[in-house]
Design an enzyme around this catalytic site. Structure first.
Site, short mmCIF file in Angstrom:
data_model
loop_
_atom_site.label_atom_id
_atom_site.label_comp_id
_atom_site.label_asym_id
_atom_site.label_seq_id
_atom_site.Cartn_x
_atom_site.Cartn_y
_atom_site.Cartn_z
N CYS A 2 0.86 -1.18 0.00
CA CYS A 2 0.00 0.00 0.00
C CYS A 2 0.90 1.23 0.00
O CYS A 2 2.11 1.14 0.15
CB CYS A 2 -0.86 0.02 1.25
SG CYS A 2 -1.83 -1.46 1.46
N ARG A 27 1.44 1.46 -6.02
CA ARG A 27 1.58 0.51 -4.90
C ARG A 27 0.25 -0.10 -4.51
O ARG A 27 0.19 -1.03 -3.70
CB ARG A 27 2.21 1.22 -3.69
CG ARG A 27 3.57 1.84 -3.93
CD ARG A 27 4.05 2.60 -2.72
NE ARG A 27 4.19 1.72 -1.58
CZ ARG A 27 5.28 0.96 -1.35
NH1 ARG A 27 6.30 1.02 -2.20
NH2 ARG A 27 5.34 0.17 -0.32
N TRP A 74 -3.79 -1.73 -1.20
CA TRP A 74 -3.74 -2.97 -1.97
C TRP A 74 -4.19 -4.04 -0.98
O TRP A 74 -3.41 -4.48 -0.13
CB TRP A 74 -2.34 -3.25 -2.50
CG TRP A 74 -2.29 -4.45 -3.39
CD1 TRP A 74 -1.96 -5.73 -3.05
CD2 TRP A 74 -2.63 -4.50 -4.77
NE1 TRP A 74 -2.06 -6.56 -4.14
CE2 TRP A 74 -2.47 -5.85 -5.21
CE3 TRP A 74 -3.04 -3.56 -5.70
CZ2 TRP A 74 -2.72 -6.25 -6.52
CZ3 TRP A 74 -3.28 -3.97 -7.00
CH2 TRP A 74 -3.13 -5.29 -7.39
N ASN A 100 0.93 0.06 6.15
CA ASN A 100 1.33 -0.78 5.02
C ASN A 100 2.03 -1.99 5.61
O ASN A 100 2.97 -1.86 6.37
CB ASN A 100 2.27 -0.02 4.08
CG ASN A 100 2.79 -0.94 2.97
OD1 ASN A 100 2.11 -1.88 2.57
ND2 ASN A 100 4.01 -0.68 2.51
N GLY A 101 1.55 -3.20 5.28
CA GLY A 101 2.18 -4.41 5.80
C GLY A 101 1.11 -5.42 6.19
O GLY A 101 -0.06 -5.27 5.84
N GLU A 491 6.08 -19.57 -22.29
CA GLU A 491 6.04 -18.26 -21.61
C GLU A 491 7.15 -17.35 -22.13
O GLU A 491 6.94 -16.16 -22.36
CB GLU A 491 6.16 -18.46 -20.09
CG GLU A 491 6.26 -17.20 -19.27
CD GLU A 491 5.09 -16.23 -19.45
OE1 GLU A 491 4.05 -16.62 -20.01
OE2 GLU A 491 5.25 -15.06 -19.04
N LYS A 495 6.56 -13.68 -23.83
CA LYS A 495 7.21 -12.45 -23.37
C LYS A 495 7.85 -11.71 -24.55
O LYS A 495 7.72 -10.51 -24.70
CB LYS A 495 8.29 -12.76 -22.33
CG LYS A 495 7.78 -13.08 -20.97
CD LYS A 495 7.26 -11.91 -20.20
CE LYS A 495 5.81 -11.70 -20.04
NZ LYS A 495 4.83 -12.70 -19.92
N GLU A 498 5.08 -10.29 -27.03
CA GLU A 498 4.17 -9.20 -26.61
C GLU A 498 4.91 -7.87 -26.42
O GLU A 498 4.27 -6.83 -26.46
CB GLU A 498 3.37 -9.56 -25.37
CG GLU A 498 4.15 -9.83 -24.11
CD GLU A 498 3.23 -10.15 -22.93
OE1 GLU A 498 2.14 -9.59 -22.83
OE2 GLU A 498 3.61 -10.97 -22.11
N HIS A 514 9.17 -33.15 -35.53
CA HIS A 514 7.83 -33.37 -36.12
C HIS A 514 7.34 -32.11 -36.82
O HIS A 514 6.15 -31.91 -36.97
CB HIS A 514 6.85 -33.81 -35.02
CG HIS A 514 7.27 -35.05 -34.33
ND1 HIS A 514 7.09 -36.31 -34.86
CD2 HIS A 514 7.93 -35.23 -33.17
CE1 HIS A 514 7.59 -37.22 -34.04
NE2 HIS A 514 8.11 -36.59 -33.00
N LYS A 614 -3.65 -4.50 -19.79
CA LYS A 614 -3.20 -5.24 -18.61
C LYS A 614 -4.24 -6.28 -18.21
O LYS A 614 -3.92 -7.33 -17.70
CB LYS A 614 -2.94 -4.28 -17.44
CG LYS A 614 -2.32 -4.94 -16.22
CD LYS A 614 -1.02 -5.65 -16.55
CE LYS A 614 -0.53 -6.53 -15.43
NZ LYS A 614 0.56 -7.44 -15.85
C1 AGP Z 1 0.94 -11.74 -19.98
O1 AGP Z 1 2.19 -11.07 -20.04
C2 AGP Z 1 -0.14 -10.97 -20.69
N1 AGP Z 1 -0.25 -9.66 -20.15
C3 AGP Z 1 -1.46 -11.73 -20.75
O2 AGP Z 1 -1.22 -12.93 -21.47
C4 AGP Z 1 -2.10 -12.10 -19.40
O3 AGP Z 1 -1.33 -13.09 -18.76
C5 AGP Z 1 -3.51 -12.65 -19.67
O4 AGP Z 1 -4.27 -11.64 -20.26
C6 AGP Z 1 -4.22 -13.13 -18.39
O5 AGP Z 1 -4.42 -12.06 -17.54
P1 AGP Z 1 -4.93 -12.37 -16.03
O6 AGP Z 1 -3.84 -13.17 -15.37
O7 AGP Z 1 -5.12 -11.01 -15.41
O8 AGP Z 1 -6.21 -13.14 -16.13
#
Ligand code: AGP
Length: 619
Positions: A2, A27, A74, A100-101, A491, A495, A498, A514, A614
């Site tokens: 927080c 935060r 938070w 905060n904590g 993953e 990364k 994206e 394959h 996000k």
């Molecule tokens: C991951 O880097 C991306 N931002 C995206 O794939 C994300 O993981 C996905 O949209 C799921 O989001 P969530 O974990 O908030 O459900």
């Protein structure tokens, strides 16, 4: 985590507090509030939701005063709502605090205070602090704060005011940050530098168990024996934007470096002696004992975490697990029922497909457990039970620390389920936890080695960038992994995709012959996750086959392994040695850093990549 701010001086109190909180929203941002000292009283205004809601409320009913504290939350204990927002007051309304904590013994303290007639208004752990300070108050706020803090177990950064002491703010900290901003006829208290930077660049870092006692003309720091101590002021040369990222160039890099701490906190919160505890889980153990299968449902990075969860739960708890993307699960009339545990994983807790998948699973009678990073989010509220990842707000769109936190919870849940279902025991848990507890320090060491030799990763990225331009922007990356690190190949590719907008594909290395091996000639860049483990020799063969076709290999290897260094692998990245089952928590770090540096080479907006959000709250 927080954000806290305190101000004593002649400026407009709420203006200073609100602007400070705006600088601390990274935060936490699920609720916010202010408490302002005015002639023998304290005005408190606090609202659920974004800071702008509090700002509108204060525009409607302005408050003025001589000093005040503010907080942006938070949530850890208690959903985000007005009552759970800070600042919290004691029942007599003499004291107000921002915290905060996490107070680990708040339940016992609350019970004792309730027996003495102290009435509580929130579900939070923090409210206990205001009540304790009030109980200890004998005319001196600093004495009361120090006496109360001695009774607290856990972590805290506290700012406190008392209605009988205008202009005075007392702060104390243990394991949560608190800094002092020194002004001219004014002083500040805050969780982090950005909150005070527009007023002063002279800051003092409070250390554990130190108390600061301030008003507009004086500011004294005391040790835990209440003796005044000299503290050196630091002149900050950061600008505001850098300060919000604690000096890192991007939130993504800051969050990559937060991962060891995030893992450490998860273990600290969830492991009591050799017991794994999920206080907020609220799914009866008997129900979990009886399940016949587990489905893990998520999107994107969370889906990749779920794939690793499959390996963990099947290996530790010997329970069948299948993993699906939310968008597929929700439309294919999935075979889940009352014998199924459906685990939905979501950082934001608001992903539309995952929320729909949760509802589909519940509608079919399954038990639904959410692994989520945002308290009070839709997915957290609608699941039968929730395990929070406590990663703190993740600002960069590219998920890093939330992924690691999801994995941290999955490691613990897999072992928790194993013991519950009689497949493992306390001794097995002790052995498992002993190894898991080593990981944060290994991750820390890995990141420090990277920092010491940062340009190495940047050099790999530059070489790829040069190759990519020479190939008329056509070359793509192949990521190969096996066993529990196969999901990390997916993953790592995500990364890169994206934030660098480069085509990248993750594949189980055993699948290379394959199909994908046909791509090597024009797309020679291959990341091979070749850490020590059951299928290491097989990965070695894959590396030789790729090399034989002109591949350019970046191999992620275990420390001390020289099999491919300077031979088949053009570049190697070492990770500290650990049992293969724990290696995903370390392998992910160089994958994140490589994607970061490639994107930096291309000069793209790393924290807000194009076309992405996000949280995908629409289908
Ligand atoms: C991951 O880097 C991306 N931002 C995206 O794939 C994300 O993981 C996905 O949209 C799921 O989001 P969530 O974990 O908030 O459900």
């Amino acid at each position: 985590m927080c954000g806290i701010i305190g101000y004593t001086g002649s400026k407009n109190i709420t203006d200073v507090l609100l602007k400070g909180l705006a600088r601390l929203e990274y935060r936490g941002y699920d609720s916010a509030g202010v408490a302002v000292l005015k002639n023998k009283g304290i005005d408190v205004v606090k609202k659920q939701g974004k800071l702008c809601i509090l700002e509108d409320e204060l525009k409607r009913s302005p408050i003025t005063g001589t000093a005040g504290i503010g907080h942006t939350r938070w949530a850890t204990h208690g959903v985000p709502n007005d009552a759970n927002a800070h600042p919290h007051r004691d029942y007599k309304e003499d004291v107000a605090i921002a915290h905060n904590g996490i107070i680990e013994n708040y339940r016992e303290l609350k019970q004792t205070l309730e027996k003495k007639g102290y009435g509580f208004k929130s579900e939070t752990d923090s409210e206990v602090i205001a009540q304790l300070i009030s109980a200890e108050y004998k005319g001196d706020l600093r004495f009361a704060v120090m006496a109360a803090a001695k009774q607290l177990k856990g972590s805290f950064a506290i700012a406190a005011i008392h209605r009988k002491e205008p202009e005075r703010i007392v702060g104390i900290r243990k394991d949560s940050p608190l800094i002092i901003g020194l002004g001219v006829n004014e002083n500040f208290l805050a969780s982090d530098i950005p909150a005070v930077l527009e007023h002063t660049k002279n800051v003092v870092y409070l250390e554990n168990n130190e108390t600061v006692d301030m008003n507009r003309d004086s500011c004294v720091v005391y040790n835990d024996k209440d003796e005044p101590i000299e503290k050196k002021a630091t002149k900050i040369d950061w600008n505001i934007s850098q300060a919000e990222k604690s000096g890192y160039k991007h939130f993504m890099l800051k969050e990559i470096f937060e991962q060891p701490e995030v893992l450490k906190n998860i273990l600290k919160k969830r492991v009591k002696n050799s017991d794994i505890v999920f206080e907020e889980l609220k799914i009866e153990e008997d129900k979990l004992k009886k399940i016949k299968n587990v489905a893990i449902i998520a999107c994107g990075t969370a889906y990749h975490a779920g794939l690793i969860g499959k390996y963990l739960i099947e290996k530790n708890a010997r329970t069948p697990v299948w993993v699906d993307t939310s968008s597929e699960f929700r439309y294919r009339d999935p075979l889940v029922d009352k014998n199924s545990l459906v685990i939905v994983i979501s950082q934001s807790g608001e992903t539309a497909d995952t929320l729909a998948a949760l509802r589909e699973a519940k509608q079919k009678g399954a038990i639904v457990l959410a692994i989520c990073n945002v308290a009070g989010s839709s997915i957290a509220r609608e699941a039968d039970g929730v395990i929070y990842t406590y990663a703190g707000p993740e600002i960069a769109v590219a998920s890093t620390k939330a992924y690691t936190a999801q994995l941290g919870v999955l490691y613990l849940f897999a072992q928790y389920l194993a013991v519950l279902r009689g497949v493992s025991d306390i001794a097995g848990t002790k052995r498992f936890l002993q190894k898991l507890k080593e990981v944060p320090a290994l991750a820390d060491r890995l990141l420090k080695q990277y920092q010491a030799n940062e340009n190495r990763m940047q050099k790999y990225a530059a070489k790829f960038h040069k190759y990519y331009l020479a190939s008329n922007n056509k070359s793509c990356f192949l990521y190969l992994g096996r066993n529990i690190n196969y999901p990390n190949a997916l993953e790592g590719a995500l990364k890169l995709k994206e934030i660098s907008y480069i085509s990248a594909e993750g594949y189980p290395a055993g699948e290379m012959k394959h199909g994908p091996i046909a791509l090597i000639d024009e797309n020679p860049w291959v990341i091979c996750i070749a850490v020590n483990g059951e299928t290491y020799e097989k990965m070695l063969s894959n590396i030789q086959e790729i090399k034989a076709r002109g591949g350019i290999i970046i191999a992620i290897i275990s420390e001390g392994n020289n099999d491919v260094r300077g031979k088949e692998a053009e570049y190697v990245i070492e990770i500290p040695k650990t049992d293969e089952i724990f290696s995903p928590l370390l392998v992910t770090l160089p994958l994140q850093l490589l994607a970061y540096h490639v994107a930096a080479e291309f000069g793209y907006d790393i924290d807000q990549p194009r076309n992405l959000a996000k949280s995908v709250t629409v289908e």
